[in-house]
Design an enzyme around this catalytic site. Sequence first.
Site, PDB file in Angstrom:
ATOM      1  N   LEU A  29      -1.610  -1.974  -5.074  1.00  0.00           N
ATOM      2  CA  LEU A  29      -0.432  -2.678  -5.586  1.00  0.00           C
ATOM      3  C   LEU A  29      -0.350  -4.109  -5.057  1.00  0.00           C
ATOM      4  CD1 LEU A  29       2.221   0.184  -5.219  1.00  0.00           C
ATOM      5  CD2 LEU A  29       0.681  -0.299  -7.138  1.00  0.00           C
ATOM      6  N   GLU A  31       2.014  -8.086  -5.953  1.00  0.00           N
ATOM      7  CA  GLU A  31       3.344  -8.558  -6.375  1.00  0.00           C
ATOM      8  C   GLU A  31       3.623  -8.267  -7.850  1.00  0.00           C
ATOM      9  OE1 GLU A  31       5.890  -9.746  -4.625  1.00  0.00           O
ATOM     10  OE2 GLU A  31       4.676  -9.318  -2.852  1.00  0.00           O
ATOM     11  N   GLY A  32       2.576  -8.283  -8.673  1.00  0.00           N
ATOM     12  CA  GLY A  32       2.748  -7.986 -10.103  1.00  0.00           C
ATOM     13  C   GLY A  32       3.307  -6.585 -10.298  1.00  0.00           C
ATOM     14  N   HIS A  33       2.736  -5.620  -9.583  1.00  0.00           N
ATOM     15  CA  HIS A  33       3.243  -4.244  -9.690  1.00  0.00           C
ATOM     16  C   HIS A  33       4.670  -4.151  -9.164  1.00  0.00           C
ATOM     17  CE1 HIS A  33      -1.224  -3.343  -9.327  1.00  0.00           C
ATOM     18  NE2 HIS A  33      -0.897  -2.693 -10.429  1.00  0.00           N
ATOM     19  N   GLY A 145       2.988  -4.234 -17.895  1.00  0.00           N
ATOM     20  CA  GLY A 145       2.790  -5.685 -17.812  1.00  0.00           C
ATOM     21  C   GLY A 145       2.125  -6.231 -19.064  1.00  0.00           C
ATOM     22  N   LYS A 147       0.084  -8.596 -19.076  1.00  0.00           N
ATOM     23  CA  LYS A 147      -1.289  -9.035 -18.798  1.00  0.00           C
ATOM     24  C   LYS A 147      -2.266  -8.155 -19.582  1.00  0.00           C
ATOM     25  CE  LYS A 147      -4.752  -9.533 -15.354  1.00  0.00           C
ATOM     26  NZ  LYS A 147      -5.321  -8.168 -15.457  1.00  0.00           N
ATOM     27  N   ARG A 185      -8.369  -6.815  -9.423  1.00  0.00           N
ATOM     28  CA  ARG A 185      -9.778  -7.260  -9.416  1.00  0.00           C
ATOM     29  C   ARG A 185      -9.956  -8.605  -8.705  1.00  0.00           C
ATOM     30  NH1 ARG A 185     -10.702  -4.505 -14.766  1.00  0.00           N
ATOM     31  NH2 ARG A 185     -11.661  -2.585 -14.020  1.00  0.00           N
TER      32      ARG A 185
END
Length: 280
Positions: A29, A31-33, A145, A147, A185
């Site tokens: 995990l 910050e996006g999660h 997300g 993304k 990644r």
Amino acid sequence: MKVVHSIEALRDQLRGQNRIAFVPTMGNLHEGHLALMKMAHQHGDPVVASIFVNRLQFGPNEDFDKYPRTLQDDIDKLQKQNHVYVLFAPNEQEMYPEPQNYRVSPPSDLGDILEGEFRPGFFIGVTTVVLKLFSCVQPRVAVFGKKDYQQLMIIRAMCRQFALPTEIIPHETVRDTDGLALSSRNRFLSEPERREAPRLYRVLNEVRDRLKAGATDVPAIEFDARKDLTTAGWKVDYVAVRRQRDLKIPTASEVAAGEALVTLAAAKLGTTRLIDNLEV
Ligand code: PAF
């Protein structure tokens, strides 16, 4: 936060709940999660997260074994953030006690293009595990997300077609200060690659600027974007301008008429494959 590893324990924890907000993840995990967890917290209660590295969505030459597994670290981050009530972290035996022969297969015009073309079977793996996770968690809402733009569209269409009672809520891509989209990644990038990586987002912005300025020759715009990346040493899978509504190729007259578009890109920097997209 309760951490459960079995479907039975998960169901025990969630009995009687009908406003569950769910965030499925493969862990590691960032910050996006955590932003997805925060959004889930605003849309339902309790919030359930899952961590499961789903073998079904990895191709034979992909990084399933290399995929970072950092469960204790992830638990610490979620505890600290304090939005998640239950973390479901099943092992493979729990999720796939027998070969998962029943699969969800997205339609080829959505599932076999772009990511699906370069990662055959990927979306079958994703939709199969997401349907199974939804069946375990029974969420009223689930946050994904942007993304993974194509994934988001495919999961939405799956929910619609199977009349699942789960509303899919999109979350804007979370980026580092230099524009690079946060991704598990990114940790595989060397220092020089990490400095180079924001080019992908810059290229997407250039495409958007040209379209906004009135350019309609999509193949020429895509060609220039690919060239920019290739010249800088990237190995490009695709840079594609598509219609937001169905990811089909827009005609020049649709572009001129202001059709809502999205540019999607996937390219390798060294051995690390990055994806990103930008709506126009
Ligand atoms: O986006 C991801 O992390 C995965 O594809 C998902 C949705 C958790 C399914 O394994």
